[in-house]
Design a protein around this motif. Sequence first.
Motif, PDB file in Angstrom:
ATOM      1  N   SER A   6       0.602  -1.376   0.012  1.00  0.00           N
ATOM      2  CA  SER A   6      -0.091   0.159   0.128  1.00  0.00           C
ATOM      3  C   SER A   6       0.988   1.283   0.105  1.00  0.00           C
ATOM      4  O   SER A   6       0.540   2.249  -0.672  1.00  0.00           O
ATOM      5  CB  SER A   6      -0.966  -0.061   1.250  1.00  0.00           C
ATOM      6  N   VAL A   7       1.758   1.184   0.946  1.00  0.00           N
ATOM      7  CA  VAL A   7       2.833   2.450   0.878  1.00  0.00           C
ATOM      8  C   VAL A   7       3.361   2.609  -0.452  1.00  0.00           C
ATOM      9  O   VAL A   7       3.593   3.944  -1.031  1.00  0.00           O
ATOM     10  CB  VAL A   7       3.873   2.346   2.178  1.00  0.00           C
ATOM     11  N   ALA A   8       3.995   1.532  -0.802  1.00  0.00           N
ATOM     12  CA  ALA A   8       4.771   1.624  -2.167  1.00  0.00           C
ATOM     13  C   ALA A   8       3.790   1.995  -3.271  1.00  0.00           C
ATOM     14  O   ALA A   8       4.119   3.193  -3.974  1.00  0.00           O
ATOM     15  CB  ALA A   8       5.419   0.267  -2.492  1.00  0.00           C
ATOM     16  N   ASP A   9       2.764   1.810  -3.254  1.00  0.00           N
ATOM     17  CA  ASP A   9       2.029   1.980  -4.491  1.00  0.00           C
ATOM     18  C   ASP A   9       1.492   3.676  -4.205  1.00  0.00           C
ATOM     19  O   ASP A   9       1.449   4.345  -5.339  1.00  0.00           O
ATOM     20  CB  ASP A   9       0.652   1.351  -4.358  1.00  0.00           C
ATOM     21  N   THR A  10       1.555   3.959  -3.243  1.00  0.00           N
ATOM     22  CA  THR A  10       0.946   5.611  -2.811  1.00  0.00           C
ATOM     23  C   THR A  10       2.279   6.411  -3.147  1.00  0.00           C
ATOM     24  O   THR A  10       1.789   7.511  -3.672  1.00  0.00           O
ATOM     25  CB  THR A  10       0.394   5.635  -1.267  1.00  0.00           C
ATOM     26  N   LEU A  11       3.272   5.979  -2.676  1.00  0.00           N
ATOM     27  CA  LEU A  11       4.477   6.693  -3.063  1.00  0.00           C
ATOM     28  C   LEU A  11       4.540   6.740  -4.626  1.00  0.00           C
ATOM     29  O   LEU A  11       5.220   8.104  -5.175  1.00  0.00           O
ATOM     30  CB  LEU A  11       5.670   6.162  -2.503  1.00  0.00           C
ATOM     31  N   VAL A  12       4.636   5.947  -5.381  1.00  0.00           N
ATOM     32  CA  VAL A  12       4.575   5.999  -6.757  1.00  0.00           C
ATOM     33  C   VAL A  12       3.470   6.834  -7.367  1.00  0.00           C
ATOM     34  O   VAL A  12       3.779   7.777  -8.392  1.00  0.00           O
ATOM     35  CB  VAL A  12       4.537   4.611  -7.310  1.00  0.00           C
ATOM     36  N   ALA A  13       2.491   6.719  -6.682  1.00  0.00           N
ATOM     37  CA  ALA A  13       1.198   7.767  -7.056  1.00  0.00           C
ATOM     38  C   ALA A  13       1.446   8.885  -6.760  1.00  0.00           C
ATOM     39  O   ALA A  13       1.036   9.991  -7.573  1.00  0.00           O
ATOM     40  CB  ALA A  13      -0.115   7.123  -6.412  1.00  0.00           C
ATOM     41  N   LEU A  14       2.253   9.243  -5.863  1.00  0.00           N
ATOM     42  CA  LEU A  14       2.706  10.709  -5.527  1.00  0.00           C
ATOM     43  C   LEU A  14       3.842  11.183  -6.401  1.00  0.00           C
ATOM     44  O   LEU A  14       4.474  12.423  -6.187  1.00  0.00           O
ATOM     45  CB  LEU A  14       3.004  10.838  -4.058  1.00  0.00           C
ATOM     46  N   GLY A  15       4.356  10.497  -7.323  1.00  0.00           N
ATOM     47  CA  GLY A  15       5.477  10.860  -8.178  1.00  0.00           C
ATOM     48  C   GLY A  15       6.762  10.411  -7.859  1.00  0.00           C
ATOM     49  O   GLY A  15       7.607  10.764  -8.733  1.00  0.00           O
ATOM     50  N   HIS A  16       6.863   9.530  -6.829  1.00  0.00           N
ATOM     51  CA  HIS A  16       8.234   9.153  -6.511  1.00  0.00           C
ATOM     52  C   HIS A  16       8.783   7.986  -7.586  1.00  0.00           C
ATOM     53  O   HIS A  16       8.197   7.081  -7.999  1.00  0.00           O
ATOM     54  CB  HIS A  16       8.289   8.645  -4.977  1.00  0.00           C
ATOM     55  N   ASP A  17      10.090   8.105  -7.889  1.00  0.00           N
ATOM     56  CA  ASP A  17      10.615   6.960  -8.744  1.00  0.00           C
ATOM     57  C   ASP A  17      10.608   5.516  -8.039  1.00  0.00           C
ATOM     58  O   ASP A  17      11.435   5.681  -7.033  1.00  0.00           O
ATOM     59  CB  ASP A  17      12.073   7.636  -9.075  1.00  0.00           C
ATOM     60  N   PRO A  18      10.061   4.560  -8.938  1.00  0.00           N
ATOM     61  CA  PRO A  18      10.267   3.158  -8.273  1.00  0.00           C
ATOM     62  C   PRO A  18      11.663   2.994  -8.037  1.00  0.00           C
ATOM     63  O   PRO A  18      11.819   2.096  -7.222  1.00  0.00           O
ATOM     64  CB  PRO A  18       9.444   2.550  -9.526  1.00  0.00           C
ATOM     65  N   GLY A  19      12.617   3.409  -8.844  1.00  0.00           N
ATOM     66  CA  GLY A  19      13.886   2.946  -8.700  1.00  0.00           C
ATOM     67  C   GLY A  19      14.760   3.550  -7.605  1.00  0.00           C
ATOM     68  O   GLY A  19      15.868   3.123  -7.133  1.00  0.00           O
ATOM     69  N   ARG A  20      13.798   4.449  -6.820  1.00  0.00           N
ATOM     70  CA  ARG A  20      14.500   5.176  -5.406  1.00  0.00           C
ATOM     71  C   ARG A  20      13.653   4.380  -4.323  1.00  0.00           C
ATOM     72  O   ARG A  20      13.742   5.036  -3.408  1.00  0.00           O
ATOM     73  CB  ARG A  20      14.554   6.409  -5.474  1.00  0.00           C
ATOM     74  N   LEU A  21      12.949   3.495  -4.601  1.00  0.00           N
ATOM     75  CA  LEU A  21      11.912   2.940  -3.678  1.00  0.00           C
ATOM     76  C   LEU A  21      12.537   1.691  -3.417  1.00  0.00           C
ATOM     77  O   LEU A  21      12.475   0.632  -3.918  1.00  0.00           O
ATOM     78  CB  LEU A  21      10.467   2.985  -4.204  1.00  0.00           C
ATOM     79  N   ARG A  22      12.933   1.304  -1.796  1.00  0.00           N
ATOM     80  CA  ARG A  22      13.541   0.078  -1.729  1.00  0.00           C
ATOM     81  C   ARG A  22      12.541  -0.650  -0.188  1.00  0.00           C
ATOM     82  O   ARG A  22      12.011   0.204   0.373  1.00  0.00           O
ATOM     83  CB  ARG A  22      14.984   0.231  -1.004  1.00  0.00           C
ATOM     84  N   THR A  23      12.180  -1.547  -0.659  1.00  0.00           N
ATOM     85  CA  THR A  23      11.041  -2.197   0.356  1.00  0.00           C
ATOM     86  C   THR A  23      11.670  -3.743   0.909  1.00  0.00           C
ATOM     87  O   THR A  23      12.341  -4.467   0.307  1.00  0.00           O
ATOM     88  CB  THR A  23       9.892  -2.606  -0.447  1.00  0.00           C
TER      89      THR A  23
END
Length: 258
Positions: A233-250
């Motif tokens: 949920s958080v990852a999807d929301t951050l991407v929806a807010l415009g954050h680069d998926p390549g800078r998202l680590r889970t």
Amino acid sequence: MTVPPRESAARSTAAGRIPWRVARLAEIRDETPSARTLVLEVPQWPGHLAGQRVDLRLTAEDGYTARRSYSLAAPTDGSRVVLTVQRVADGEVSPYLTQVFAVGDPVEIRGPVGGWFVWRPQDRDPVLLVAGGSGIVPLMAMVRARAVAASRAPFRLAYSVRTPGDAYYTEELRHRARADPGFDLTRVYTRATPPGWPSPPHRLGLAELSAVAWPAAFAPTCYVCGPNGFVESVADTLVALGHDPGRLRTERFGPSGR
């Protein structure tokens, strides 16, 4: 822990080359009624990065072994390794570690493992940390590593827990948020709040993440750790807010620990 098959195989191969060591419990700190911080003394420990993890192995008298993976809760500190373990009622390992394991007792340890979900003190980019429940553990290692290194990288932490009694590191986080202008802390309670809390219990959603997160234009590195559904949920929301998926680590975990 849930990882893609290729990544899982790579991690298994890497872990297979790391030797098992015998550690001894040096210190115990209770975090909540069901979670305990364990400080282990590990001879010849090679050091680690904030965000890495270790494997622990227990062996019964009949030879049966059980192994679990736990995130490191603090940056490297000589031969000392710090873990925080949440007790799982029907677990094989966590009840022993949180209720029976005593100072001086041995345990086998292997690590460190993992090189992607890590923060390095030389990194200067803004950092967003989002934790759900015991997912705070590897993120706390990053917060502590930043303090030890006297880093000026700006950190923001959003920490979601069910109730105040479920929160780890409460006093330490409160102190760091007050004393360090480069570290911001936001707490979210999903079932019960402290007396006088300004908002009712709720989940960490779009509105709150929009307010807490760095603007996507700042290109922050985002670390998210917690249960599977929370992380998704958080990852999807951050991407929806415009954050680069390549800078998202889970990092995510299931009922057995990670």
